[in-house]
Design an enzyme around this catalytic site. Structure first.
Site, PDB file in Angstrom:
ATOM      1  N   ASP A   1      -5.780  -6.929   5.381  1.00  0.00           N
ATOM      2  CA  ASP A   1      -6.726  -6.244   4.768  1.00  0.00           C
ATOM      3  C   ASP A   1      -7.694  -7.477   4.250  1.00  0.00           C
ATOM      4  OD1 ASP A   1      -8.672  -4.693   3.344  1.00  0.00           O
ATOM      5  OD2 ASP A   1      -7.293  -3.912   1.609  1.00  0.00           O
TER       6      ASP A   1
ATOM      7  N   TYR B   1       0.750  -1.181  -0.064  1.00  0.00           N
ATOM      8  CA  TYR B   1       0.027  -0.160  -0.143  1.00  0.00           C
ATOM      9  C   TYR B   1       0.907   1.392   0.039  1.00  0.00           C
ATOM     10  CZ  TYR B   1      -3.940  -3.205   0.905  1.00  0.00           C
ATOM     11  OH  TYR B   1      -4.890  -4.094   0.841  1.00  0.00           O
TER      12      TYR B   1
END
Ligand code: NAI
Length: 334
Positions: free
Chosen positions: A227, A123
């Site tokens: 996630d 990310y």
């Protein structure tokens, strides 16, 4: 005591679930001075960028409740959600996953907490096209971020009487990056001898958690696996509508539901506000308002046990406001 809290209602179903949550917290007698502000510049359809004034507001108030915000897929502006977490250095994402009475699920007695690193890994947003047809996406893992998320996880476990932590990794393949994550976690684990420490490779962990979630207590994960596995874990107890989360840093904290803007039901008054209400309970705990949090949780469970005023996503027929009214009516007086 009056708490000053930034409220970012968000987009899609965000304003609907934020309004219901606000009503429930206030009905429980918690005194909050809300500073309401948009998370994005311009309209959602303009795909504007993160609102700097919102970041400043959270920095000032140190606590925020946030609704979901949309992100364009495969193009468009970068995620406002990620930008907020990064700018505020909210490095720990906490997702408790528990059954709610009456909510249909594959398992009972699930009670686990996912602690996800929130600032780096894939990310990092560092992507480029090497030559047409070939892109490179950089996975960044640092000893500093891995150590601080591990410390957060172990301290959380100690504070909340949790007994076991599993670190989740793929260090058999990504020997350098996930290897560094794992070595950093092991160093911290050695300082918490009372907490049982175990490791699972991420693919095995996914299989294990759907076969036998009760074997897990706290899971410590780098950003990407965190996630994916936190949505997977939500699926064990009834889905995204009933799972809360907190983004916590050293200076401030932002509480939000796990679900997104739900464009398919936005504006129809059908959204289930439970996830944001439960995120609000994590916020009340953070603010030292444990007794109000316990009263709201009890009211929420009563509404679910009775099953007459639950929303469509969990098999009921109630609208967002009717659900909120029922929770308020079920609140025990102080
Ligand atoms: P989503 O979570 O918005 O929706 C998935 C499904 O779950 C839909 O059928 C929706 O109706 C249902 N759902 C979600 N929340 C619900 C609720 N509270 N009550 C009842 N039903 C609910 O996921 P999707 O469609 O992948 O994402 C939509 C947008 O939200 C995207 O732009 C995405 O980037 C964004 N998003 C934002 C997040 C955040 O702000 N933290 C988190 C996840 C997605």
């Amino acid at each position: 005591m009056i708490h000053k809290v930034t409220l970012i209602p968000g987009e899609g179903i965000g304003p609907e679930v934020a309004a219901a949550t606000r009503r429930i917290l206030e009905a429980a007698g918690v005194q909050i001075d809300w500073e309401e502000i948009a998370g994005r510049t311009g309209k959602p359809s303009d795909q504007g960028h993160v609102n700097q004034a919102a970041i400043e507001s959270v920095r000032r108030n140190r606590v925020a409740l946030k609704g979901p915000m949309a992100t364009a897929i495969a193009g468009g502006a970068p995620s406002v959600n990620v930008a907020l977490r990064k700018s505020l250095d909210l490095y720990a994402n906490l997702r408790p996953v528990k059954n709610l009475p009456g909510v249909k699920s594959h398992f009972e007695n699930v009670d686990l907490v996912l602690v996800r690193e929130n600032t780096e890994d894939l990310y990092s947003g560092l992507e480029h096209e090497v030559v047409p047809g070939v892109v490179e996406s950089l996975k960044i893992i640092t000893e500093k971020a891995s150590t601080r998320i591990a410390r957060f996880g172990f301290e959380y476990a100690r504070r909340h009487g949790r007994k076991k932590i599993h670190a989740i990794h793929k260090a058999n393949i990504m020997k350098l990056s996930d290897g560094l994550f794992l070595r950093s976690v092991r160093t911290v684990a050695a300082q918490f001898p009372e907490i049982q420490y175990k490791e699972f490779i991420v693919d095995n962990a996914c299989m294990q958690i759907v076969m036998d979630p009760l074997q897990f207590d706290v899971l410590l994960l780098p950003n990407l696996y965190g996630d994916v596995m936190s949505d997977l874990a939500a699926g064990l107890v009834g889905g995204l509508g009933v799972v809360p989360s907190a983004n916590i840093g050293d200076d401030c904290a932002m509480f939000e539901a796990v679900h997104g803007t739900a464009p398919d039901i936005a504006g129809k008054g059908l959204a289930n506000p439970t996830a944001l209400v439960m995120s609000g309970l994590l916020m009340l705990d953070h603010l030292g308002e444990q007794s109000a949090a316990e009263r709201i949780e009890a009211a929420l469970k009563k509404v679910y046990r009775d099953g007459k005023h639950t929303t469509r996503d969990v098999g009921g027929t109630a609208r967002t406001n009717e659900f909120a009214d029922a929770v308020i009516a079920a609140l025990k007086p102080v």
